[in-house]
Enzyme design. Structure first.
Site, short mmCIF file in Angstrom:
data_model
loop_
_atom_site.label_atom_id
_atom_site.label_comp_id
_atom_site.label_asym_id
_atom_site.label_seq_id
_atom_site.Cartn_x
_atom_site.Cartn_y
_atom_site.Cartn_z
N ARG A 159 1.54 39.53 90.00
CA ARG A 159 2.43 38.42 89.64
C ARG A 159 3.89 38.79 89.87
NH1 ARG A 159 0.09 38.62 84.43
NH2 ARG A 159 1.65 37.32 83.47
N ARG A 202 7.86 27.33 91.47
CA ARG A 202 7.62 28.76 91.67
C ARG A 202 7.67 29.13 93.14
NH1 ARG A 202 4.63 30.16 86.93
NH2 ARG A 202 3.93 32.30 86.91
N ARG A 232 -3.44 38.19 76.94
CA ARG A 232 -3.83 37.25 78.00
C ARG A 232 -4.70 37.92 79.03
NH1 ARG A 232 1.37 33.87 80.00
NH2 ARG A 232 0.58 34.61 82.00
N LYS A 284 10.86 33.41 79.03
CA LYS A 284 10.98 31.96 79.31
C LYS A 284 10.25 31.14 78.25
CE LYS A 284 9.14 31.92 83.44
NZ LYS A 284 8.86 33.32 83.74
N ARG A 344 2.54 42.27 75.02
CA ARG A 344 2.52 40.84 74.69
C ARG A 344 1.15 40.39 74.17
NH1 ARG A 344 4.46 36.38 79.02
NH2 ARG A 344 2.66 36.91 80.29
P1 ADP Z 1 3.50 34.18 84.08
O1 ADP Z 1 4.89 33.65 84.31
O2 ADP Z 1 3.46 35.28 83.07
O3 ADP Z 1 2.78 34.55 85.35
P2 ADP Z 1 2.51 31.48 83.42
O4 ADP Z 1 1.92 31.18 82.09
O5 ADP Z 1 3.78 30.79 83.79
O6 ADP Z 1 2.66 33.06 83.38
O7 ADP Z 1 1.44 31.21 84.58
C1 ADP Z 1 0.15 31.79 84.54
C2 ADP Z 1 -0.55 31.56 85.88
O8 ADP Z 1 -0.71 30.15 86.11
C3 ADP Z 1 0.18 32.05 87.13
O9 ADP Z 1 -0.03 33.44 87.37
C4 ADP Z 1 -0.43 31.16 88.21
O10 ADP Z 1 -1.73 31.59 88.55
C5 ADP Z 1 -0.57 29.83 87.50
N1 ADP Z 1 0.63 28.98 87.68
C6 ADP Z 1 1.48 28.57 86.69
N2 ADP Z 1 2.48 27.82 87.19
C7 ADP Z 1 2.27 27.77 88.53
C8 ADP Z 1 2.97 27.17 89.63
N3 ADP Z 1 4.09 26.46 89.44
N4 ADP Z 1 2.46 27.33 90.87
C9 ADP Z 1 1.35 28.03 91.09
N5 ADP Z 1 0.64 28.63 90.12
C10 ADP Z 1 1.08 28.51 88.85
#
Ligand code: ADP
Length: 226
Positions: free
Chosen positions: A173, A93, A162, A17, A130
């Site tokens: 996750r 999400r 990360r 993404k 990654r």
């Molecule tokens: P990934 O998709 O690899 O988990 P992201 O960079 O999109 O990584 O998000 C990292 C973290 O940020 C998530 O695991 C969560 O803790 C938090 N986060 C991001 N977007 C949201 C969201 N829309 N709702 C709740 N938590 C979020």
């Protein structure tokens, strides 16, 4: 190509993404809004909220819907997004977030929600290798590192693994994705807003498929699956 679009990209962790949103945001000249990047920026700023968010993110949990919707609502209210649109990455999400997003965008609804489909065994491999830039968020991997050491080609920032790309946090996750986010695919399909796009292949190939699905929708205004 007509600039401007209101898009959401769904897909498992490691589906690509982030990489695709950067490419699409250049193509359609719209801001890429990544809630993960916004939260990581708050962590770097060291605010009280950032410290709380760091603990939640490092363990692989989700930040509350209430907080996330507040952050996104404020971002979507700026001039660039109001005039040209946006690509949302990592939001919504949960079904709760999708319902609130529908309210926020009631006057200018989404054009399309895309599910970027990549099988679990592939995302597990991608996540293990990654590496990301701590400054601009650019993605690399152990197979495609930056040109000079672990220094970002774009901005010179440090490129690292990360903190939430540990095996435990990745598993959590992915489980949360199946439980909380995968139901959004049916939710958006019911509202005639969903397109599924194959996320396997080179970054260029995947971008080509995404642009095709988006342009089809924008040209016809019809359901992408019809
Ligand atoms: P990934 O998709 O690899 O988990 P992201 O960079 O999109 O990584 O998000 C990292 C973290 O940020 C998530 O695991 C969560 O803790 C938090 N986060 C991001 N977007 C949201 C969201 N829309 N709702 C709740 N938590 C979020």
């Amino acid at each position: 190509m007509i600039p401007g679009a209101r898009l959401v990209l769904l897909g498992r962790q490691g589906a690509g993404k982030g990489t695709q949103c950067v490419r699409l945001s250049r193509h359609y000249v719209v801001p890429h809004i990544s809630t993960g990047d916004m939260l990581r920026a708050a962590v770097r700023e060291g605010t009280e909220f950032g410290r709380k968010a760091k603990d939640i993110m490092d363990s692989g949990d989700l930040v509350s819907d209430e907080i996330m919707v507040g952050i996104v609502d404020e971002r979507l209210d700026r001039d660039d997004t109001r005039h040209r649109g946006y690509i949302l990455d990592g939001f919504p999400r949960t079904v709760g977030q999708a319902e609130l997003l529908a309210k926020i965008t009631a006057t200018d609804p989404l054009d399309l929600v895309i599910d970027l489909v990549v099988p679990t065994d592939v995302v597990l491999e991608r996540l293990a290798s990654r590496r990301v830039c701590t400054d601009c968020g650019a993605n690399y991997s152990v197979d495609t590192p930056p040109k000079y050491g672990w220094v970002c080609d774009n901005c010179g920032g440090d490129v690292v693994q990360r903190a939430d790309d540990t095996p435990e946090a990745i598993q959590k996750r992915l489980d949360l994705y199946e439980r909380e986010t995968a139901p959004l695919i049916a939710w958006y399909a019911d509202r005639d807003l969903l397109a599924e796009v194959d996320g396997l292949g080179s970054a260029e190939e995947v971008t080509g498929r995404l642009v095709e699905a988006i342009d089809l929708r924008r040209r016809s205004g019809a359901s992408p699956s019809s």
